[in-house]
Design a protein around this motif. Structure first.
Motif, PDB file in Angstrom:
ATOM      1  N   THR A  92       7.395  -3.453  26.857  1.00  0.00           N
ATOM      2  CA  THR A  92       6.727  -2.299  26.264  1.00  0.00           C
ATOM      3  C   THR A  92       7.494  -0.999  26.469  1.00  0.00           C
ATOM      4  OG1 THR A  92       5.363  -1.964  28.242  1.00  0.00           O
ATOM      5  CG2 THR A  92       4.416  -3.289  26.469  1.00  0.00           C
ATOM      6  N   ASP A  93       8.471  -0.959  27.419  1.00  0.00           N
ATOM      7  CA  ASP A  93       9.199   0.290  27.642  1.00  0.00           C
ATOM      8  C   ASP A  93      10.385   0.026  28.555  1.00  0.00           C
ATOM      9  OD1 ASP A  93       9.792   2.954  27.324  1.00  0.00           O
ATOM     10  OD2 ASP A  93       7.974   3.715  28.295  1.00  0.00           O
ATOM     11  N   THR A 142      12.392  -7.028  17.307  1.00  0.00           N
ATOM     12  CA  THR A 142      11.562  -5.840  17.141  1.00  0.00           C
ATOM     13  C   THR A 142      11.974  -4.816  18.179  1.00  0.00           C
ATOM     14  OG1 THR A 142       9.695  -7.188  16.391  1.00  0.00           O
ATOM     15  CG2 THR A 142       9.211  -4.935  17.086  1.00  0.00           C
ATOM     16  N   ALA A 143      12.277  -3.597  17.741  1.00  0.00           N
ATOM     17  CA  ALA A 143      12.653  -2.525  18.666  1.00  0.00           C
ATOM     18  C   ALA A 143      11.446  -2.099  19.476  1.00  0.00           C
ATOM     19  CB  ALA A 143      13.221  -1.340  17.898  1.00  0.00           C
ATOM     20  N   VAL A 144      11.666  -1.827  20.768  1.00  0.00           N
ATOM     21  CA  VAL A 144      10.576  -1.400  21.646  1.00  0.00           C
ATOM     22  C   VAL A 144      10.819   0.005  22.178  1.00  0.00           C
ATOM     23  CG1 VAL A 144       9.387  -1.844  23.837  1.00  0.00           C
ATOM     24  CG2 VAL A 144       9.915  -3.736  22.286  1.00  0.00           C
ATOM     25  N   ALA A 145      11.949   0.235  22.872  1.00  0.00           N
ATOM     26  CA  ALA A 145      12.136   1.532  23.522  1.00  0.00           C
ATOM     27  C   ALA A 145      13.603   1.799  23.801  1.00  0.00           C
ATOM     28  CB  ALA A 145      11.338   1.603  24.824  1.00  0.00           C
ATOM     29  N   LEU A 146      13.896   3.086  24.006  1.00  0.00           N
ATOM     30  CA  LEU A 146      15.235   3.619  24.249  1.00  0.00           C
ATOM     31  C   LEU A 146      15.142   4.597  25.402  1.00  0.00           C
ATOM     32  CD1 LEU A 146      18.216   4.389  23.136  1.00  0.00           C
ATOM     33  CD2 LEU A 146      16.997   6.119  21.798  1.00  0.00           C
ATOM     34  N   ASN A 147      16.079   4.514  26.376  1.00  0.00           N
ATOM     35  CA  ASN A 147      16.011   5.469  27.480  1.00  0.00           C
ATOM     36  C   ASN A 147      17.040   6.583  27.324  1.00  0.00           C
ATOM     37  OD1 ASN A 147      18.459   4.418  28.414  1.00  0.00           O
ATOM     38  ND2 ASN A 147      17.562   3.343  30.153  1.00  0.00           N
ATOM     39  N   ALA A 164       0.397  -2.999  30.740  1.00  0.00           N
ATOM     40  CA  ALA A 164       1.139  -1.760  30.935  1.00  0.00           C
ATOM     41  C   ALA A 164       1.754  -1.305  29.616  1.00  0.00           C
ATOM     42  CB  ALA A 164       2.227  -1.959  31.978  1.00  0.00           C
ATOM     43  N   GLN A 165       1.788   0.010  29.399  1.00  0.00           N
ATOM     44  CA  GLN A 165       2.214   0.545  28.111  1.00  0.00           C
ATOM     45  C   GLN A 165       3.486   1.382  28.174  1.00  0.00           C
ATOM     46  OE1 GLN A 165       0.628  -0.018  25.094  1.00  0.00           O
ATOM     47  NE2 GLN A 165      -1.546   0.390  25.261  1.00  0.00           N
ATOM     48  N   ALA A 166       3.706   2.131  29.265  1.00  0.00           N
ATOM     49  CA  ALA A 166       4.835   3.071  29.282  1.00  0.00           C
ATOM     50  C   ALA A 166       5.282   3.322  30.707  1.00  0.00           C
ATOM     51  CB  ALA A 166       4.432   4.389  28.608  1.00  0.00           C
ATOM     52  N   ILE A 167       6.590   3.643  30.854  1.00  0.00           N
ATOM     53  CA  ILE A 167       7.151   3.974  32.155  1.00  0.00           C
ATOM     54  C   ILE A 167       8.109   5.140  31.996  1.00  0.00           C
ATOM     55  CG2 ILE A 167       9.015   2.263  31.889  1.00  0.00           C
ATOM     56  CD1 ILE A 167       8.940   1.901  34.951  1.00  0.00           C
ATOM     57  N   ARG A 168       8.100   6.047  32.963  1.00  0.00           N
ATOM     58  CA  ARG A 168       9.040   7.170  32.964  1.00  0.00           C
ATOM     59  C   ARG A 168       9.145   7.705  34.378  1.00  0.00           C
ATOM     60  NH1 ARG A 168      10.892  11.421  29.581  1.00  0.00           N
ATOM     61  NH2 ARG A 168      13.016  11.712  30.382  1.00  0.00           N
ATOM     62  N   LEU A 186       9.745  -2.432  31.614  1.00  0.00           N
ATOM     63  CA  LEU A 186       8.314  -2.655  31.799  1.00  0.00           C
ATOM     64  C   LEU A 186       7.884  -3.781  30.866  1.00  0.00           C
ATOM     65  CD1 LEU A 186       5.614  -1.715  33.082  1.00  0.00           C
ATOM     66  CD2 LEU A 186       5.395  -0.117  31.151  1.00  0.00           C
ATOM     67  N   LEU A 187       7.240  -4.807  31.452  1.00  0.00           N
ATOM     68  CA  LEU A 187       6.866  -5.988  30.689  1.00  0.00           C
ATOM     69  C   LEU A 187       5.440  -6.405  30.995  1.00  0.00           C
ATOM     70  CD1 LEU A 187       9.905  -7.115  32.308  1.00  0.00           C
ATOM     71  CD2 LEU A 187       9.917  -7.921  29.953  1.00  0.00           C
ATOM     72  N   ASN A 188       4.870  -7.139  30.067  1.00  0.00           N
ATOM     73  CA  ASN A 188       3.594  -7.788  30.293  1.00  0.00           C
ATOM     74  C   ASN A 188       3.791  -9.295  30.261  1.00  0.00           C
ATOM     75  OD1 ASN A 188       1.594  -5.558  30.457  1.00  0.00           O
ATOM     76  ND2 ASN A 188       2.439  -5.077  28.440  1.00  0.00           N
TER      77      ASN A 188
END
Length: 333
Positions: free
Chosen positions: A180-181, A134-139, A218-222, A189-191
């Protein structure tokens, strides 16, 4: 030049807001519906990405299948399914306009893809031992993070570094890990229930919890800043927070949950009002994001560096049911 201009506008918006007294109502959010594809006047789905230059990405249910749709200047482009697959969901988009998505085939086969501005799909290397991805995030530099499992129920977090997408890195070592991100420097970022952690170069760092609230999601990081939710007990009422560093949590006022954050610290989430979608700049309230006329509920995760927020509006629960694509823009007096 255009990207620099938009970044400057976003920075100026935040600077203007921060300069006001805490109690001042500086501006307000306006909802603008995105156009639906021709022939699909009632299509619904999710918007989960922005390129921070006025482009957005999501997936709508068209003819019974999840289908990638991108928007430029408010107008939609429907993308065909990757060859051999039947349904595709969008997870994220970066400022280069690259869209991260995952597809499912007729035999339940899964595959992660990157969709470029040219409309071409690039499949990511698929580990045979982890067939369900499952895709989660791209930086910004093109690193990808996803969650994966096998048919026995075992799971792992996978990272595809832009410099070597043929050999995804496995993240293991803590129980119940779920990503999650991913930040622009590659920090994931992980739970790991009931805690949240950062991972980089093989090392974990746990996020400090809010006082009296040991359960964190945690949901998001930037840009090194994290946002997410905490609670006093499992399943308890949520409190959103922002971490400027892993050891510095701060509660968001009158908040219930947080979903997304941009590089300047603009956060979108739920507050405790009757129409709860709202924004914060750091710990400062930026007001509610109203549903578009004719709708009662709203949800959003994509927060652009240009200050726009993208999501969906609906008359039913939007996080699971989806809705009409919409973009919120902050209007100054």
């Amino acid at each position: 030049m255009r990207s620099k201009m938009l970044a400057a506008i976003g920075a100026a918006l935040l600077a203007t807001t921060l300069a006001q007294p805490a109690e001042a109502a500086v501006g307000h959010w306006e909802a603008n519906l995105l156009a639906l594809p021709a022939g699909h006047p009632d299509a619904t789905g999710w918007v989960r990405g922005t390129d921070s230059h006025g482009g957005y990405a999501g997936h709508l249910v068209l003819d019974g299948h999840g289908t990638v749709v991108t928007w430029s200047k408010g107008q939609p482009t429907v993308h065909p399914q990757p060859t051999g697959f039947e349904s595709t969901a969008v997870a994220d988009e970066n400022s280069a306009g690259t869209v991260l998505c995952d597809s499912v085939g007729a035999a339940s086969e899964h595959q992660l893809f990157l969709l470029g501005r040219d409309g071409g799909y690039q499949g990511l290397a698929q580990p045979t031992e982890w067939p369900l991805v499952t895709a989660v995030a791209l930086n910004e530099r093109g690193d990808v993070v996803g969650n994966a499992s096998n048919w026995s129920g075992e799971s792992v977090v996978l990272v595809w570094h832009a410099a070597d997408r043929a050999h995804p890195v496995e993240i293991t070592g803590l129980p119940s890990l779920s990503a999650t991100d991913i930040d622009d420097d590659g920090t994931v970022l992980l739970n790991s229930y009931p805690h949240s952690v950062l991972w980089r170069d093989g090392e974990f760092q746990e996020l400090t919890t809010l006082p009296g609230q040991p359960y964190t999601f945690a949901q998001a990081i930037r840009n090194g800043q994290v946002t997410g939710n905490s609670a006093e007990f499992a399943g308890g009422p949520g409190q959103a927070a922002v971490w400027r560093t892993p050891t510095e949590p701060a509660a968001l006022p009158s908040s219930h949950a947080a979903f997304g954050i941009n590089r300047y610290g603009l956060i979108v989430g739920y507050d405790t009002s009757a129409t709860p979608l709202a924004a914060w700049l750091g710990t400062r309230s930026m007001g509610s994001l109203p549903p578009a006329p004719g709708f009662t509920q709203a949800w959003a995760k994509a927060v652009g560096d240009d200050g726009t927020i993208a999501g969906v509006v609906s008359n039913s629960e939007p996080t699971t049911n989806g809705g009409r694509p919409v973009v919120w823009r902050y209007s100054l007096p």
